[in-house]
Design an enzyme around this catalytic site. Structure first.
Site, PDB file in Angstrom:
ATOM      1  N   ASP A 372      32.773 -25.498   3.139  1.00  0.00           N
ATOM      2  CA  ASP A 372      31.580 -26.177   1.997  1.00  0.00           C
ATOM      3  C   ASP A 372      31.424 -24.375   1.945  1.00  0.00           C
ATOM      4  O   ASP A 372      31.444 -23.643   0.603  1.00  0.00           O
ATOM      5  CB  ASP A 372      30.354 -26.423   1.694  1.00  0.00           C
ATOM      6  CG  ASP A 372      30.695 -27.840   1.154  1.00  0.00           C
ATOM      7  OD1 ASP A 372      31.951 -28.262   1.347  1.00  0.00           O
ATOM      8  OD2 ASP A 372      30.108 -28.709   1.766  1.00  0.00           O
ATOM      9  N   ASN A 456      33.408 -34.911  -3.607  1.00  0.00           N
ATOM     10  CA  ASN A 456      32.715 -35.588  -3.842  1.00  0.00           C
ATOM     11  C   ASN A 456      30.920 -35.904  -3.506  1.00  0.00           C
ATOM     12  O   ASN A 456      30.497 -35.968  -3.849  1.00  0.00           O
ATOM     13  CB  ASN A 456      33.366 -36.357  -3.078  1.00  0.00           C
ATOM     14  CG  ASN A 456      32.798 -35.707  -1.229  1.00  0.00           C
ATOM     15  OD1 ASN A 456      33.843 -34.542  -1.640  1.00  0.00           O
ATOM     16  ND2 ASN A 456      33.201 -36.370  -0.300  1.00  0.00           N
ATOM     17  N   TYR A 457      30.538 -34.727  -2.984  1.00  0.00           N
ATOM     18  CA  TYR A 457      29.310 -34.798  -2.571  1.00  0.00           C
ATOM     19  C   TYR A 457      28.144 -33.987  -2.666  1.00  0.00           C
ATOM     20  O   TYR A 457      28.308 -33.289  -3.227  1.00  0.00           O
ATOM     21  CB  TYR A 457      28.862 -34.469  -0.963  1.00  0.00           C
ATOM     22  CG  TYR A 457      29.344 -34.667   0.552  1.00  0.00           C
ATOM     23  CD1 TYR A 457      28.391 -36.426   0.251  1.00  0.00           C
ATOM     24  CD2 TYR A 457      30.473 -34.592   1.571  1.00  0.00           C
ATOM     25  CE1 TYR A 457      28.764 -37.184   1.546  1.00  0.00           C
ATOM     26  CE2 TYR A 457      30.963 -36.069   2.327  1.00  0.00           C
ATOM     27  CZ  TYR A 457      30.328 -36.773   2.282  1.00  0.00           C
ATOM     28  OH  TYR A 457      30.812 -38.086   2.897  1.00  0.00           O
TER      29      TYR A 457
HETATM   30 CU   LIG Z   1      28.617 -38.339   4.371  1.00  0.00          CU
END
Ligand SMILES: [Cu+2]
Ligand SMILES: *[C@@H]1O[C@H](CO)[C@@H](O)[C@H](O)[C@H]1NC(C)=O
Length: 532
Positions: A372, A456-457
């Site tokens: 990330d 998404n996270y």
């Molecule tokens: Cu996960």
């Protein structure tokens, strides 16, 4: 009954009622009352020197931007839609001072280190990435190329992250080179129309060797929680060239079948030699809307004697604790010069990396390793919702960032700080053997929090400062899982989470940096553990 006894009994009952009222009254006064003001004085003093770790201010970002634009020979653009083939000022961030200089300054032994900014420029026109240090701040006067010093080699332009300017071209490419050609398939399989679009989600890394820039892109329905609405179409985009006219589709996956070109898929679909997906409306199972309206208020915590912590600029005081804080656009939140009872125990505690590694039978998630920080972690620290993301009474702090944008952006209330009862005593002992005794300590701790939503996270990051002198770094993942369209062999790589949806198997790795300085600068972990 003897009337005297009767009167004594009545008097006794009256007396006991009055006594009860008086006692309840007295004890009620002792119950804590909310106080907006701090009742007890702070134990320490705010430290102006913490400013060496402070994020750049809005004015500083603007000054650096203006200074770089004045270097007309560099030919840099700050426009949001700068093309990959042009030169784009991608990032401005604080250049952290050297530890030695910062420590000497903090300890009053030397003057303030020169304040500097790191600037990253993507030179699409020249084929490389440059990192500069611009100084001094405020009012910059010089810049220095530090690329070789920091990375020991030149950085090729292919190593850059995808900017908004490139995304605009990528979406345009899909529209013109894929969607238009496959209109019949898209309509029949996904009910695609200009109003009912497909959303793209990219996989990483973009290739398997240095210099590659080929990305598998999976498509999802354009609805709330798109990450769990895959449609069964994945496209390998080759966007190695900074000239988007030279981009190509290298492969496609449709309903578990591979094709070498858009034309091949179109041809075979029209010929009827392809196993087709027939559109079916999918339930709105990914929606963020509460299924039922919450009508009741849960328990709340309040500051009975005012807040026991204080924030001044980027410096926090809390009981025996003090620390400085900041937020890097790339790596995320960080604290420096963490002191307990005025002794420095940590020089730096920071978020560094969040990696997730996936498995799948489909190319989209087969090789996927998200690192990330390569996209940026702190840049996604958005506003925190009062009463949900942090307690209602928390203190909220704004941050300013300059990354992939034409100007610095304020992120309102993107850090929260609060003291909270952690729900268990910090320690307790009840003794019933030789002595009857009890000793316990309320576990009330200070939480420093940001939440970064990276695709998404959503990662919820906490640094927690306990009254025992312990610091905890904690992360909690929420948001959506990444998913793939279910096909033969999928179930070896995860669990089915909806009709045609596989929740892919994966692991998260989180890296923090902890520079412990317990009893001096040269403490190391084993040293620390054995000194006790
Ligand atoms: Cu996960
Ligand atoms: C981009 O590529 C196209 C197709 O190869 C070419 O015609 C065009 O001149 C290129 N543009 C630049 C700026 O190099």
């Amino acid at each position: 009954m003897n009337s005297l006894v009767k009167w004594v009994l009545i008097l006794f009952v009256l007396f006991s009622i009055i006594l009860n009222i008086v006692l309840i009254g007295i004890h009620q006064n002792k119950a804590p009352k909310c106080s907006a003001q701090r009742v007890h004085p702070l134990r320490g003093k705010h430290n102006e020197r913490s400013g060496v770790f402070a994020d750049l201010t809005r004015e500083e970002y603007l000054q650096v931007q203006e200074y770089m634009l004045k270097q007309t020979d560099l030919d840099i653009s700050t426009k949001q839609t700068t093309k990959p083939s042009e030169n784009f000022l991608f990032l401005i961030d604080l250049s952290l001072p050297k530890k030695k200089e910062a420590l000497e300054y903090l300890d009053g032994k030397s003057p303030k280190p020169v304040r500097e900014a790191t600037v990253v420029v993507f030179y699409g026109a020249k084929g490389h990435i440059k990192e500069y240090v611009v100084s001094p701040l405020p009012n910059p006067k010089k810049y220095r190329d530090v690329t070789l010093e920091r990375y020991k080699k030149e950085l090729p332009i292919n190593a850059r992250t995808v900017t908004i300017g490139e995304y605009v071209l990528i979406f345009q490419f899909f529209q013109e080179k894929v969607f238009v050609k496959l209109d019949k398939l898209l309509k029949e399989s996904f009910n695609y129309s200009p109003k009912n679009n497909l959303n793209a989600f990219e996989q990483m890394p973009r290739g398997v060797q240095s210099g590659d820039r080929i990305t598998w892109v999976s498509f999802f329905r354009d609805m709330s929680g798109m990450y769990i609405h895959p449609v069964g179409l994945e496209v390998l985009l080759n966007h190695k060239s900074v000239n988007s006219s030279q981009w190509t589709v290298d492969r496609l996956l449709y309903n578990g079948q591979y094709f070498d070109s858009v034309d091949e898929l179109k041809q075979k679909y029209d010929d009827g030699t392809v196993k087709k997906i027939v559109y079916k409306e999918s339930l709105d199972y990914g929606s963020l809307k509460p299924r039922k309206k919450p009508l009741e208020l849960g328990p709340q915590q309040f500051y009975a004697e005012g807040k026991r912590y204080s924030i001044n600029k980027n410096h926090v005081l809390y009981l025996d604790w003090s620390f400085a804080f900041g937020m890097s656009s790339l790596t995320g939140m960080r604290v420096f010069d963490v002191r307990f009872k005025d002794q420095r125990i940590v020089y730096e505690l920071s978020v560094q990396e969040a990696m997730s590694v996936y498995g799948s039978v489909t190319p989209g998630m087969m090789l996927t390793k998200f690192l990330d920080s390569s996209i940026g972690i702190g840049r996604f620290g958005h506003e925190l919702v009062r009463g949900v993301d942090c307690p209602y009474e928390a203190t909220y702090v704004d941050t300013y960032r300059y990354i992939d944008a034409p100007a610095p952006i304020r992120f309102r209330n993107s850090i929260c700080v609060f003291e909270h009862n952690m729900g268990q005593p910090l320690r307790r002992h009840f003794s019933d053997f030789f002595h009857n005794s009890y000793g316990g300590m309320v576990n009330s701790a200070l939480v420093f929090r940001t939440i970064t939503a990276i695709g998404n996270y959503d990662y919820m990051w906490d640094f927690i400062f306990y009254q025992s002198g312990a610091v905890e770094a904690k992360v909690h993942a929420t948001g959506y899982i990444s998913s793939s369209y279910l096909q033969d062999g999928s179930l070896k790589y995860g669990h089915q989470v909806a009709e045609n949806v596989l929740g892919n198997i994966h692991t998260h790795f989180i890296n923090f940096k902890v520079d412990l300085d317990v009893m001096g600068e040269y403490s190391s972990l084993p040293d620390y553990c054995c000194r006790g």
